[in-house]
Design a protein around this motif. Structure first.
Motif, PDB file in Angstrom:
ATOM      1  N   ALA A  73     -12.946  -0.357  -0.134  1.00 55.16           N
ATOM      2  CA  ALA A  73     -12.846  -1.245   1.032  1.00 55.16           C
ATOM      3  C   ALA A  73     -12.002  -2.484   0.769  1.00 55.16           C
ATOM      4  CB  ALA A  73     -14.252  -1.662   1.463  1.00 55.16           C
ATOM      5  N   ALA A  74     -11.379  -2.571  -0.406  1.00 53.11           N
ATOM      6  CA  ALA A  74     -10.649  -3.793  -0.778  1.00 53.11           C
ATOM      7  C   ALA A  74      -9.336  -3.961  -0.032  1.00 53.11           C
ATOM      8  CB  ALA A  74     -10.395  -3.798  -2.284  1.00 53.11           C
ATOM      9  N   TYR A  75      -8.769  -2.865   0.471  1.00 50.30           N
ATOM     10  CA  TYR A  75      -7.451  -2.917   1.104  1.00 50.30           C
ATOM     11  C   TYR A  75      -7.500  -2.284   2.495  1.00 50.30           C
ATOM     12  CZ  TYR A  75      -5.858  -3.638  -3.744  1.00 50.30           C
ATOM     13  OH  TYR A  75      -5.672  -4.115  -5.007  1.00 50.30           O
ATOM     14  N   ARG A  76      -6.457  -2.545   3.284  1.00 55.02           N
ATOM     15  CA  ARG A  76      -6.239  -1.832   4.542  1.00 55.02           C
ATOM     16  C   ARG A  76      -5.040  -0.910   4.374  1.00 55.02           C
ATOM     17  NH1 ARG A  76      -1.671  -3.874   6.417  1.00 55.02           N
ATOM     18  NH2 ARG A  76      -1.130  -6.050   5.941  1.00 55.02           N
ATOM     19  N   ALA A  77      -4.943   0.112   5.220  1.00 57.17           N
ATOM     20  CA  ALA A  77      -3.799   1.012   5.148  1.00 57.17           C
ATOM     21  C   ALA A  77      -2.533   0.275   5.556  1.00 57.17           C
ATOM     22  CB  ALA A  77      -4.023   2.212   6.055  1.00 57.17           C
ATOM     23  N   PRO A  78      -1.428   0.423   4.831  1.00 58.30           N
ATOM     24  CA  PRO A  78      -0.180  -0.247   5.214  1.00 58.30           C
ATOM     25  C   PRO A  78       0.274   0.203   6.594  1.00 58.30           C
ATOM     26  CG  PRO A  78      -0.049   0.626   2.977  1.00 58.30           C
ATOM     27  CD  PRO A  78      -1.292   1.189   3.581  1.00 58.30           C
ATOM     28  N   SER A  79       0.849  -0.692   7.350  1.00 56.37           N
ATOM     29  CA  SER A  79       1.251  -0.381   8.723  1.00 56.37           C
ATOM     30  C   SER A  79       2.293   0.727   8.788  1.00 56.37           C
ATOM     31  CB  SER A  79       1.798  -1.653   9.397  1.00 56.37           C
ATOM     32  OG  SER A  79       2.870  -2.202   8.641  1.00 56.37           O
ATOM     33  N   LYS A  80       3.088   0.909   7.744  1.00 53.41           N
ATOM     34  CA  LYS A  80       4.125   1.945   7.790  1.00 53.41           C
ATOM     35  C   LYS A  80       3.547   3.352   7.672  1.00 53.41           C
ATOM     36  CE  LYS A  80       5.284   1.708   2.843  1.00 53.41           C
ATOM     37  NZ  LYS A  80       6.386   1.482   1.870  1.00 53.41           N
TER      38      LYS A  80
END
Length: 492
Positions: A73-80
């Protein structure tokens, strides 16, 4: 086969890590640590990830899966990557009719190139805070459900009963197929992943014909899914795998770890694993092994650099010894055994000597033992060149065991050792003199054995030299005092 593969992958990975680490050439995105509070009994303990492939061991319920899920849960998926999943804390730690998740704090430290960042995800009551601040990074999570037989999973029965299949099929590349073949030690002529209504079915071909997940073994099924995931993971991803060894026999576990090392190096991917397997732990460097010790009061201690033997001893209920003695390595264990056998041979069977890793690990365990946080009676034994701490005693002398034993100029001593080894004293002295030119004293015994020829094993060189040293060379008063300290902890 497994050991050869590992020797060609772990050393280059270690070299890259030590040289480039968090630079653009190394791992420009890296999760350094997670601190967990208010969740499943965690009260602010920190788990650090000190190597690109880190494995976390511990008993069931110690909190391994909690660490893995918090890391996911530390990151979000990159927008690309529009089709890539973002994991949220509620995906892993939801409210249920029996639990209410609140007053939770997840504190992360991470690297973005040479810069260090922090993130605080918190849930004081009903909602999680801090989500918008998450940095973009591809994250992939494989939990233990991957090893469930496919015909037991909801919705797959419908696919199996179809007389014709209408779905998307993606062929494995030669690279993917060869990776699967190396791990399973099996020849595949083809492989593909079929997708139908958001469900995936692995299909493999050998000389005997084509077969799907419905007719694969659990290990082959789980590894096929893993290879598919690794193919989809972009450079600099975070890949998290729960119980990496599940359904794989020891040789396959070693081969799988070799593949992860290779991918971590070539794609700069960070792997965080959980395991109960000594075969997984023994493939990893010291800094990549983490053990979570669950205390009787429900609190946790995070121990770094444990040996596979020590990790297995903590996870095993079988306990025959009255006192466990923790030391750095096998060389120190041989010295301890020889000192006790010469001083109090009648009591030797009452203790177990366990190498656990570097001096820092011995000191940590000694302190935990002193505080009553480890099962049974135990004590740490440090090499003579270490600073004494609570819960530990020191070997006689002021140097590392190899230096104490092999930096000896007494001719009668070497005559006795040569007699035990069945070699000429002159040849032994020449071999020792050559070995002592090596800067790394841990390699001295091996070099002596190499110089004496194939009939003399490294283990035998060290054991015979230590046996004579403990009997004839070490100060009798020091030997008596050392053994007395050990058995004071046994009988106290």
């Amino acid at each position: 086969m497994g050991n050869t593969r590992i020797s060609t992958t772990i050393s280059p990975l270690t070299s890259d890590w030590n040289t480039d680490r968090h630079s653009d050439k190394g791992w420009p995105q890296f999760l350094d640590s997670v601190t967990i509070s208010g969740l499943r009994g965690w009260t602010g303990e920190t788990v650090e990830f000190r190597f690109p492939v880190t494995a976390i061991a511990g008993e069931n319920g110690a909190g391994k899966s909690t660490v893995l899920k918090a890391a996911a849960a530390a990151y979000r998926a990159p927008s690309k990557f529009s089709d890539m999943r973002t994991f949220y804390p509620d995906d892993f730690f939801p409210n249920t009719p029996w639990e209410r998740v609140e007053k939770v704090n997840l504190l992360y430290q991470f690297h973005l190139g040479v810069s260090i960042g922090t993130l605080n995800l918190r849930k004081p009551s009903r909602r999680w805070r801090g989500m918008p601040e998450r940095v973009g990074r591809p994250v992939f999570f494989l939990d233990i459900s991957r090893i469930q037989p496919i015909d037991t999973l909801i919705g797959y029965g419908k696919i199996a009963k179809q007389s014709t299949f209408r779905g998307d099929e993606t062929e494995f590349s030669d690279t993917d197929r060869n990776m699967l073949a190396r791990i399973m030690n099996k020849s595949y002529t083809a492989g593909k992943m079929a997708k139908y209504e958001q469900k995936q079915i692995g299909i493999l071909s050998t000389a005997e014909g084509e077969y799907s997940n419905f007719h694969q073994g659990a290990g082959e099924d789980a590894t096929t899914d893993l290879v598919t995931l690794l193919r989809a993971a972009p450079r600099n991803s975070l890949v998290i795998i729960d119980e990496i060894e599940s359904s794989l026999h020891p040789r396959a576990q070693r081969r799988l770890m070799a593949e992860l090392f290779s991918i971590a190096r070539s794609q700069r991917i960070q792997f965080i694993l959980s395991t109960h397997s000594p075969y997984v732990l023994e493939q990893l460097p010291t800094e990549a092994r983490v053990y979570i010790q669950l205390e009787r009061r429900g609190t946790r201690d995070v121990i770094y650099g444990v040996t596979p033997d020590f990790a297995m001893s903590l996870m095993d209920d079988v306990d025959h010894a009255e006192l466990t003695v923790y030391c750095e390595d096998r060389e120190a264990a041989v010295v301890i055994d020889a000192l006790i056998s010469n001083e109090r041979p009648d009591l030797r069977r009452r203790i177990s000597i366990t190498p656990v890793g570097p001096a820092s690990t011995v000191k940590t365990l000694g302190q935990l033992s002193h505080e009553g946080k480890l099962p049974g009676k135990s004590i740490g034994v440090l090499d003579g060149d270490q600073e004494l701490v609570t819960g530990c005693v020191k070997l006689p002398g002021r140097s590392a065991p190899e230096r104490e034993v092999l930096e000896n100029s007494d001719e009668d001593y070497w005559d006795a050792v040569a007699q035990r080894l069945g070699v000429r004293t002159g040849d032994l002295l020449d071999a020792v003199e050559d070995a002592r030119r090596l800067e790394n004293h841990h390699a001295w015994s091996r070099r002596v054995a190499e110089n004496l020829g194939p009939r003399v094993r490294t283990d035998r060189v060290w054991e015979d030299a230590v046996s004579v040293w403990a009997q004839r060379v070490v100060d009798i008063g020091d030997r008596t005092e050392f053994v007395k300290d050990i058995f004071t902890h046994l009988d106290g």
